[in-house]
Design an enzyme around this catalytic site. Structure first.
Site, mmCIF file in Angstrom:
data_model
loop_
_atom_site.group_PDB
_atom_site.id
_atom_site.type_symbol
_atom_site.label_atom_id
_atom_site.label_comp_id
_atom_site.label_asym_id
_atom_site.label_seq_id
_atom_site.Cartn_x
_atom_site.Cartn_y
_atom_site.Cartn_z
ATOM 1 N N SER A 137 20.014 -45.948 3.498
ATOM 2 C CA SER A 137 19.967 -45.863 4.965
ATOM 3 C C SER A 137 19.738 -47.269 5.513
ATOM 4 C CB SER A 137 18.788 -44.979 5.382
ATOM 5 O OG SER A 137 18.507 -45.119 6.753
ATOM 6 N N TYR A 151 9.789 -42.964 4.668
ATOM 7 C CA TYR A 151 11.257 -42.903 4.553
ATOM 8 C C TYR A 151 11.838 -44.294 4.314
ATOM 9 C CZ TYR A 151 16.112 -41.741 5.749
ATOM 10 O OH TYR A 151 17.470 -41.572 5.717
HETATM 11 N N1 LIG Z 1 22.279 -38.369 9.034
HETATM 12 C C1 LIG Z 1 21.905 -39.612 9.184
HETATM 13 O O1 LIG Z 1 21.871 -40.130 10.311
HETATM 14 C C2 LIG Z 1 21.558 -40.454 7.966
HETATM 15 C C3 LIG Z 1 21.401 -41.840 8.173
HETATM 16 C C4 LIG Z 1 21.087 -42.655 7.099
HETATM 17 C C5 LIG Z 1 20.937 -42.086 5.839
HETATM 18 N N2 LIG Z 1 21.084 -40.755 5.647
HETATM 19 C C6 LIG Z 1 20.896 -40.232 4.285
HETATM 20 O O2 LIG Z 1 22.008 -39.450 3.918
HETATM 21 C C7 LIG Z 1 21.607 -38.473 2.950
HETATM 22 C C8 LIG Z 1 22.136 -37.117 3.382
HETATM 23 O O3 LIG Z 1 21.533 -36.759 4.613
HETATM 24 P P1 LIG Z 1 22.280 -35.880 5.723
HETATM 25 O O4 LIG Z 1 22.293 -36.656 6.959
HETATM 26 O O5 LIG Z 1 23.549 -35.313 5.203
HETATM 27 O O6 LIG Z 1 21.162 -34.740 5.936
HETATM 28 P P2 LIG Z 1 21.148 -33.172 5.757
HETATM 29 O O7 LIG Z 1 22.297 -32.553 6.471
HETATM 30 O O8 LIG Z 1 19.761 -32.759 6.109
HETATM 31 O O9 LIG Z 1 21.367 -32.992 4.183
HETATM 32 C C9 LIG Z 1 20.366 -33.307 3.271
HETATM 33 C C10 LIG Z 1 20.761 -32.740 1.927
HETATM 34 O O10 LIG Z 1 19.725 -33.060 0.972
HETATM 35 C C11 LIG Z 1 19.394 -31.888 0.271
HETATM 36 N N3 LIG Z 1 18.001 -31.887 -0.190
HETATM 37 C C12 LIG Z 1 16.901 -32.284 0.499
HETATM 38 N N4 LIG Z 1 15.805 -32.065 -0.250
HETATM 39 C C13 LIG Z 1 16.225 -31.539 -1.433
HETATM 40 C C14 LIG Z 1 15.571 -31.080 -2.608
HETATM 41 N N5 LIG Z 1 14.238 -31.143 -2.756
HETATM 42 N N6 LIG Z 1 16.329 -30.587 -3.627
HETATM 43 C C15 LIG Z 1 17.672 -30.509 -3.507
HETATM 44 N N7 LIG Z 1 18.353 -30.933 -2.417
HETATM 45 C C16 LIG Z 1 17.634 -31.426 -1.389
HETATM 46 C C17 LIG Z 1 19.649 -30.751 1.252
HETATM 47 O O11 LIG Z 1 19.925 -29.561 0.530
HETATM 48 P P3 LIG Z 1 19.080 -28.186 0.594
HETATM 49 O O12 LIG Z 1 18.443 -28.097 1.938
HETATM 50 O O13 LIG Z 1 20.111 -27.152 0.298
HETATM 51 O O14 LIG Z 1 18.121 -28.321 -0.525
HETATM 52 C C18 LIG Z 1 20.904 -31.230 1.958
HETATM 53 O O15 LIG Z 1 22.058 -30.863 1.242
HETATM 54 C C19 LIG Z 1 20.072 -38.542 2.873
HETATM 55 O O16 LIG Z 1 19.687 -39.246 1.716
HETATM 56 C C20 LIG Z 1 19.694 -39.319 4.127
HETATM 57 O O17 LIG Z 1 18.497 -40.046 3.962
HETATM 58 C C21 LIG Z 1 21.389 -39.921 6.685
#
Ligand SMILES: NC(=O)c1ccc[n+]([C@@H]2O[C@H](COP(=O)([O-])OP(=O)(O)OC[C@H]3O[C@@H](n4cnc5c(N)ncnc54)[C@H](OP(=O)(O)O)[C@@H]3O)[C@@H](O)[C@H]2O)c1
Length: 252
Positions: A137, A151
């Site tokens: 991120s 985070y």
């Molecule tokens: N969206 C943004 O603006 C953004 C910006 C920078 C970085 N990121 C990074 O991108 C990545 C994906 O995030 P996203 O935005 O797609 O968010 P999201 O829609 O909330 O997806 C997060 C994913 O992580 C999984 N997860 C979380 N805890 C888990 C656990 N204990 N075991 C297994 N799976 C787990 C969730 O699956 P389940 O709930 O099914 O377990 C879900 O599939 C993350 O690493 C986040 O830090 C996101």
């Protein structure tokens, strides 16, 4: 770009960025293992992939992480690409009562799980001379929001983990890179407790924080990931790729 016969593990594939990555790899011919805890959401993503392996796993549990590797090998016989994408955030001030509880949860989910899964998968990726991509991120590069020390620290550590294992695995022909998104429209905000009626306003606020005045879609991150995983990026290892619509360069 083709990933025919390549085997790709994507954690956090039940939602957002991970789901888009899994669907894009599958569309490009890869055999995908999709991982998450939410079986209902995983089933929806599985419908958009060609014959995926679905592994319901909590990546904070060591036995579940082992299961991801063994089930992938049982089904597909090898591992070419690992995408460490699963992640979450919990807000807490360093002064708060729950600071350490929050820190442990965030570090276990965002960092330790990726380290352990990489430890188990890397010997197989060495055999295929594949590659690893960690989803970090821009919070690793700047202090982004209040009460986000856990985070940001988890993602900064992940960037250095990327560089460290890229250096270690280069002689084995394995590349390791990081993709560091800015704001992307996913379920992330809902999952950290932002209520549904606040979502649009929050995304609008985030768009204003970017130089380009927009928030990305998850498929934009998937496009960058598939490029980095492909032979087109054969010179790229140990790199941190920012895709943030210019948050980091925006003058106040
Ligand atoms: N969206 C943004 O603006 C953004 C910006 C920078 C970085 N990121 C990074 O991108 C990545 C994906 O995030 P996203 O935005 O797609 O968010 P999201 O829609 O909330 O997806 C997060 C994913 O992580 C999984 N997860 C979380 N805890 C888990 C656990 N204990 N075991 C297994 N799976 C787990 C969730 O699956 P389940 O709930 O099914 O377990 C879900 O599939 C993350 O690493 C986040 O830090 C996101």
């Amino acid at each position: 770009m083709s990933f025919n016969d390549k085997v790709v593990i994507v954690t956090g594939a039940s939602s957002g960025i991970g789901a888009a990555i899994a669907v894009e790899f599958s569309g490009l011919g890869a055999k995908v293992t999709i991982v998450g805890r939410n079986e209902t959401k995983l089933k929806e993503v599985a419908k958009k992939c060609k014959n995926p392996l679905t592994v319901v796993a909590d990546i904070t549990k060591e036995n579940d992480i082992k299961k991801i590797v063994t089930e992938t090998l049982n089904r597909f016989g090898k591992i070419d690409i690992l995408i460490n994408n699963a992640g979450m955030a919990i807000q807490a001030s360093i002064l708060a009562e729950n600071a350490m509880e929050t820190y442990d949860k965030v570090m276990n989910t965002n960092l330790r799980s990726a380290v352990y899964l990489t430890h188990l998968a890397a010997p197989h990726i060495v055999k295929t001379k594949g590659n690893i991509i960690n989803i970090s991120s821009i919070a690793s590069l700047t202090v982004f929001g209040k009460d986000q020390f856990s985070y940001g620290t988890s993602k900064a550590a992940m960037d250095h983990f990327t560089r460290s294992i890229a250096a270690e695995l280069a002689s084995s022909g394995v590349r390791v890179n990081s993709v560091n998104p800015g704001p992307v429209k996913t379920d992330f905000l809902e999952n950290i407790g932002i209520s549904k009626d606040q979502l649009e306003a929050t995304f609008e606020h985030m768009a204003k924080m970017t130089a380009l005045g927009r928030v990305s879609g998850a498929e934009e991150i998937a496009d960058l990931v598939t490029f980095l995983a492909s032979d087109k990026a054969k010179a790229i290892t140990g790199a941190v790729f920012v895709s943030d619509n210019g948050v980091l360069i925006k003058a106040n």
